[in-house]
Every structure is written in structure tokens, then in C-alpha cells.
Scaffold this motif. Structure first.
Motif, short mmCIF file in Angstrom:
data_model
loop_
_atom_site.label_atom_id
_atom_site.label_comp_id
_atom_site.label_asym_id
_atom_site.label_seq_id
_atom_site.Cartn_x
_atom_site.Cartn_y
_atom_site.Cartn_z
N THR A 1 34.01 47.39 38.72
CA THR A 1 33.04 48.47 38.59
C THR A 1 32.66 48.67 37.13
O THR A 1 31.48 48.81 36.80
N LEU A 2 33.64 48.66 36.25
CA LEU A 2 33.35 48.90 34.84
C LEU A 2 32.41 47.85 34.26
O LEU A 2 31.51 48.18 33.48
N VAL A 3 32.58 46.60 34.66
CA VAL A 3 31.76 45.54 34.07
C VAL A 3 30.30 45.67 34.50
O VAL A 3 29.40 45.14 33.83
N ARG A 4 30.02 46.37 35.58
CA ARG A 4 28.66 46.59 36.07
C ARG A 4 28.09 47.93 35.62
O ARG A 4 26.92 48.22 35.88
N PHE A 5 28.89 48.74 34.95
CA PHE A 5 28.51 50.14 34.76
C PHE A 5 27.24 50.29 33.92
O PHE A 5 26.26 50.89 34.37
N PRO B 1 41.20 35.19 30.32
CA PRO B 1 40.81 34.13 31.27
C PRO B 1 40.99 34.59 32.72
O PRO B 1 42.01 35.18 33.07
N GLY B 2 39.98 34.34 33.53
CA GLY B 2 40.01 34.75 34.92
C GLY B 2 39.13 35.96 35.21
O GLY B 2 38.80 36.22 36.37
N PHE B 3 38.76 36.70 34.18
CA PHE B 3 37.90 37.87 34.36
C PHE B 3 36.47 37.57 33.94
O PHE B 3 35.60 37.36 34.79
N GLY B 4 36.21 37.55 32.64
CA GLY B 4 34.85 37.34 32.17
C GLY B 4 34.24 36.03 32.61
O GLY B 4 33.02 35.94 32.79
N ASP B 5 35.07 35.02 32.80
CA ASP B 5 34.52 33.72 33.19
C ASP B 5 34.08 33.67 34.65
O ASP B 5 33.60 32.64 35.13
#
Length: 353
Positions: free
Chosen positions: A245-249, A281-285
Motif C-alpha cells: 500500500t505504501l509504495v502506491r500511496f 532485494p525482492g521488494f522494489g524489483d
């Protein structure tokens, strides 16, 4: 996140069905219903389907926060070689999520053009929502589950024999009670709260959801002020659920869903926390900002009838230093980082900072 066939304004990740309205006129507010297909893939005969390398295909939209949970979990646990991945077009038509990103407009493994075909194979005549994430049985072409809440928990706890060496424990038994409590509040007020605000059909309904979103974000910010991760000293399922959710906020929820008291980038704690995870690694990518914006601004025509997709926000800040390592803790506990993104699964340059 569902298709549009069920008139689901919230892109529900669970069933694709929702009810919206103004309570003052006798209608119900936005509400998610439970997953229609909730079979379990489990080890040792405990589930409806067995854990088996190469048997299943995970279908996701990179636009969808619920599907993004499964994407991140799969990467962190090193399941790429045993659970294949299909990525759908961020835009749908009236037949559901489409495989138009693939050559010939068909998924190369399942051979289908629309995810709805896997739902139909599971339940002939099915007319409900078609949602992602979805796990499909490759030999039969049948949908196994679209239960986004359970999928990631099962990947963490039932697929352990197939985890990579050094995989983190994303749902550690000793922390589950605390995690479940934290995740429930985050789901109710943040993960689902932004949808309740965005698709409210009455002022009071919107304001209630708006208040819930920022009340919970303030509490989470306080919690994270002196600890690197939500529960324990390493990344868990709780962090994955908040991150998506935070990355789309700022890209969509702040403006598109009217959650505009403040931007994520204006909260020093949450902004640093989100950047810390994004750079892990594993999140932003796994994050595709282009898919995210294309989907929300072009599919939700009731909110954005012009279909204009904003140029901003500036994404370069996601790569700036966060200094959260000073709080201690280690991203993967006693484990290790996942390897490089498999060939063919990289996020295109248009979707990255």
C-alpha cells in the motif's frame, strides 16, 4: 484485484465483488466479500492440493497490491524455479484480465487469452469476479485459489521444502499472534481503507475512511520510529502487506483516492521505512509504477472519467539513502538475500525510478 465485469469499483483482491453506496440512503458502504475459491495448497496431505514443484502457475497484475504480496513472497522465498509466473496486462476488457503482454496474446504455459478461462475450467458457467493473484493448476488449466490472504501465508509455511537455502521465515511461529493483530489493523484501515475512501459514494463515508487511513498510518509511524520492521528484527509478512500500500500511496492513493492529508514522502519515518524495503532485494524489483498508474487512472473511469494518467510523482526519491540500518535488525534474519531477478521477469525501465 478483480476485473470490471462484476462492477467492482475497488479492484477487490479477494473475490472481485464489492458493495458501495451511501448508508444514509439505505445502501451499504464499500465492502469486500470473501474469496470464492479458497482451496489450500499444503504439504503432507493437509490441503486440497499438494505442494509440487512445477505444477502451478501464479498469475498476477503488477498493478495490484494484493497480487504484489505474492510476487514479493515468491521472490524472497526463492520459489521462482518451482512456481512459474504469468503477468497480465494492467488494463482489462469485459472478459477479464488479459495476457496481451505475451506473444500472440496468450499465456505461453496455460495457453489461454483471459484469466477467466481458468475460472471457467474450475467452475463451468462461473459468472463472478475474476481476480488476481490467482494460482492455476497447469495440467488441468483449472483455477486452484484466488484467496490472496492465504496464498502468501501458505507460501511461507507449506512450501518450506521448496524454499531456497537461506530463505527468511516470513511468518515465524513465535511472532504470529502479534503479527496477526498488527496485520488486521493495517488491512482494515490502510490496505482496504484507501479503497473505502476512494470509492465512497457519500461524504461521511469518505471522511470516516479517510480518518481511519491516517489514524492507522500515524500509529504505524509511531511504532516504526524506533524499530526497523513492524514485528521482530527482520522482514515478515506484516512488512510485505504494509509495503504494497505504501509504495502506491503517492502515485495513486493520495490524489486518485483522495487520501490527501499528507503524502508518504512527507512522513519522515514511513518514507524512510518504505525506501528501506523498496531497496531490499525482492521488494522494489517487483514494483512497476507504470502498470500501477495505468491501471488505476485508466480502469477506474468512475473516478477519473478522462482516463488521463498523471506524469508524476518524481520516482527518483525511492533510491535515496534511508539510514534505517541505524536502528539495527537484519532484513532476512539469519537468512540471506534472494538472487537476481530471473530472466524475463524484470520490471521494464518505464516502471522503475
Amino acid at each position: 484485484m478483480s476485473d470490471n465485469r462484476t462492477k467492482d469499483p475497488g479492484g477487490a483482491g479477494d473475490t472481485g465483488s464489492a458493495v458501495v453506496g451511501n448508508e444514509a440512503y439505505g445502501h451499504k458502504p464499500f465492502k469486500r466479500s470473501r474469496s470464492h475459491f479458497a482451496d489450500r495448497i499444503a504439504a503432507d496431505g493437509r490441503g486440497d492440493w499438494p505442494v509440487e514443484a512445477g505444477r502451478y502457475r501464479l498469475v498476477v497484475s503488477r498493478a495490484c497490491p494484493w497480487a504484489s504480496r505474492a510476487l514479493i513472497s515468491r521472490r524472497l522465498l526463492g520459489l521462482e524455479g518451482v512456481l512459474s509466473l504469468a503477468v497480465v496486462d494492467p488494463l482489462q476488457d469485459d472478459r477479464s484480465w488479459r495476457f496481451t503482454l505475451d506473444e500472440g496474446g496468450r499465456d505461453p504455459v496455460l495457453g489461454i487469452a483471459y484469466l477467466s478461462e481458468a475460472y471457467e475450467a474450475r467452475e463451468p458457467g462461473y459468472s463472478g469476479g475474476v481476480s488476481v493473484p490467482a494460482i492455476v493448476d497447469v495440467p488441468s488449466g483449472r483455477l486452484v485459489t484466488n484467496d490472496f490472504q492465504q496464498i502468501t501465508l501458505d507460501l511461507a509455511t507449506e512450501w518450506t521444502t521448496l524454499h531456497r537455502p537461506g530463505a527468511p521465515d516470513l511468518y515465524p511461529e513465535g511472532l504470529r499472534e502479534e503479527m496477526d493483530e498488527v496485520m488486521e489493523g493495517i488491512y482494515r484501515d490502510v490496505n482496504n481503507g484507501v479503497y473505502r475512501a476512494g470509492f465512497a459514494s457519500g461524504q461521511s463515508e469518505y471522511e470516516d475512511a479517510y480518518q481511519d487511513v491516517f489514524r492507522r498510518l500515524d500509529l504505524v509511524s509511531e511504532r516504526l520510529a524506533d524499530r526497523r520492521y513492524l514485528v521482530g528484527d527482520f522482514i515478515t509478512e506484516a512488512d510485505i502487506r504494509l509495503f504494497t500500500t505504501l509504495v502506491r500511496f503517492d502515485a495513486v492513493y493520495h490524489g486518485h483516492f483522495k487520501c490527501n492529508r499528507s503524502k508518504l514522502a512527507e512522513d519522515p519515518v514511513l518514507w524512510a521505512y518504505a525506501r528501506d524495503l523498496y531497496q531490499t532485494p525482492g521488494f522494489g524489483d517487483t514494483v512497476d509504477f507504470d502498470h500501477i498508474k495505468q491501471h488505476y487512472y485508466r480502469v477506474h473511469s468512475g473516478i477519473n472519467p478522462t482516463g488521463i494518467v498523471p506524469v508524476g510523482p518524481d520516482l527518483s526519491g525511492w533510491l535515496t539513502p534511508h539510514h534505517r540500518e541505524q536502528l539495527g535488525g537484519s532484513p532476512f534474519g539469519y537468512g540471506t538475500a534472494p538472487g537476481p531477478v530471473p530472466a524475463g521477469e524484470e520490471v521494464p525501465a518505464a516502471g522503475r525510478p
